[in-house]
Design a protein around this motif. Structure first.
Motif, mmCIF file in Angstrom:
data_model
loop_
_atom_site.group_PDB
_atom_site.id
_atom_site.type_symbol
_atom_site.label_atom_id
_atom_site.label_comp_id
_atom_site.label_asym_id
_atom_site.label_seq_id
_atom_site.Cartn_x
_atom_site.Cartn_y
_atom_site.Cartn_z
ATOM 1 N N SER A 44 -5.279 4.260 2.059
ATOM 2 C CA SER A 44 -6.453 4.349 1.195
ATOM 3 C C SER A 44 -6.793 5.803 0.886
ATOM 4 C CB SER A 44 -7.645 3.661 1.863
ATOM 5 O OG SER A 44 -8.805 3.847 1.107
ATOM 6 N N VAL A 45 -6.732 6.658 1.907
ATOM 7 C CA VAL A 45 -7.024 8.081 1.715
ATOM 8 C C VAL A 45 -6.000 8.708 0.773
ATOM 9 C CG1 VAL A 45 -7.070 10.325 2.881
ATOM 10 C CG2 VAL A 45 -8.259 8.375 3.891
ATOM 11 N N ILE A 46 -4.740 8.365 0.979
ATOM 12 C CA ILE A 46 -3.689 8.909 0.123
ATOM 13 C C ILE A 46 -3.907 8.455 -1.312
ATOM 14 C CG2 ILE A 46 -1.213 8.783 -0.393
ATOM 15 C CD1 ILE A 46 -0.759 8.711 2.668
ATOM 16 N N CYS A 47 -4.242 7.175 -1.499
ATOM 17 C CA CYS A 47 -4.482 6.664 -2.848
ATOM 18 C C CYS A 47 -5.676 7.367 -3.487
ATOM 19 C CB CYS A 47 -4.716 5.156 -2.814
ATOM 20 S SG CYS A 47 -3.230 4.209 -2.447
ATOM 21 N N GLN A 48 -6.732 7.578 -2.722
ATOM 22 C CA GLN A 48 -7.908 8.267 -3.261
ATOM 23 C C GLN A 48 -7.571 9.691 -3.656
ATOM 24 O OE1 GLN A 48 -10.956 7.888 -0.293
ATOM 25 N NE2 GLN A 48 -11.107 5.675 -0.532
ATOM 26 N N GLU A 49 -6.806 10.383 -2.827
ATOM 27 C CA GLU A 49 -6.418 11.759 -3.122
ATOM 28 C C GLU A 49 -5.521 11.803 -4.350
ATOM 29 O OE1 GLU A 49 -6.496 15.716 -3.128
ATOM 30 O OE2 GLU A 49 -7.725 14.424 -1.853
ATOM 31 N N ALA A 50 -4.599 10.859 -4.444
ATOM 32 C CA ALA A 50 -3.719 10.809 -5.615
ATOM 33 C C ALA A 50 -4.543 10.568 -6.881
ATOM 34 C CB ALA A 50 -2.665 9.713 -5.436
ATOM 35 N N TRP A 51 -5.547 9.702 -6.811
ATOM 36 C CA TRP A 51 -6.389 9.433 -7.973
ATOM 37 C C TRP A 51 -7.168 10.684 -8.372
ATOM 38 C CZ3 TRP A 51 -6.530 6.439 -11.900
ATOM 39 C CH2 TRP A 51 -7.676 6.318 -12.668
ATOM 40 N N LYS A 52 -7.688 11.421 -7.385
ATOM 41 C CA LYS A 52 -8.400 12.673 -7.684
ATOM 42 C C LYS A 52 -7.472 13.666 -8.381
ATOM 43 C CE LYS A 52 -11.632 12.450 -3.810
ATOM 44 N NZ LYS A 52 -11.973 13.037 -2.509
#
Length: 85
Positions: A44-52
């Motif tokens: 989830s953190v990786i996905c959020q960072e990728a989205w940012k």
């Protein structure tokens, strides 16, 4: 011969023997659930960072597109001024 049968049986079932043995163990199940939860949180953190990062890159692309249109407009104005003289 009996030893060979045991080895064959182990080879056929080696991938499930330990999981079957540990399947009853409460500590193992607790650790397995914690590991899965940690993996999901990390994903989830990786996905959020990728989205940012995607949004930041999209913003930069929009700025570059605006600069390109401005440059095209100014080049057109410059050409028009040259032709009108």
């Amino acid at each position: 011969m009996e030893s060979q049968k045991l080895e064959d049986c182990y080879s056929e079932h080696s991938s499930t023997i330990f999981s079957e043995m540990l399947g009853e163990d409460e500590d193992y199940q607790r650790l397995k659930k914690a590991k899965i939860a940690a993996e999901k949180a990390l994903q989830s953190v990786i996905c959020q960072e990728a989205w940012k990062q995607y949004l930041a890159l999209d913003e930069i692309c929009n700025e570059l597109e605006c600069a390109r249109y401005k440059a095209m407009y100014l080049a057109g104005v410059a050409d028009y001024e040259k032709l009108s003289k």
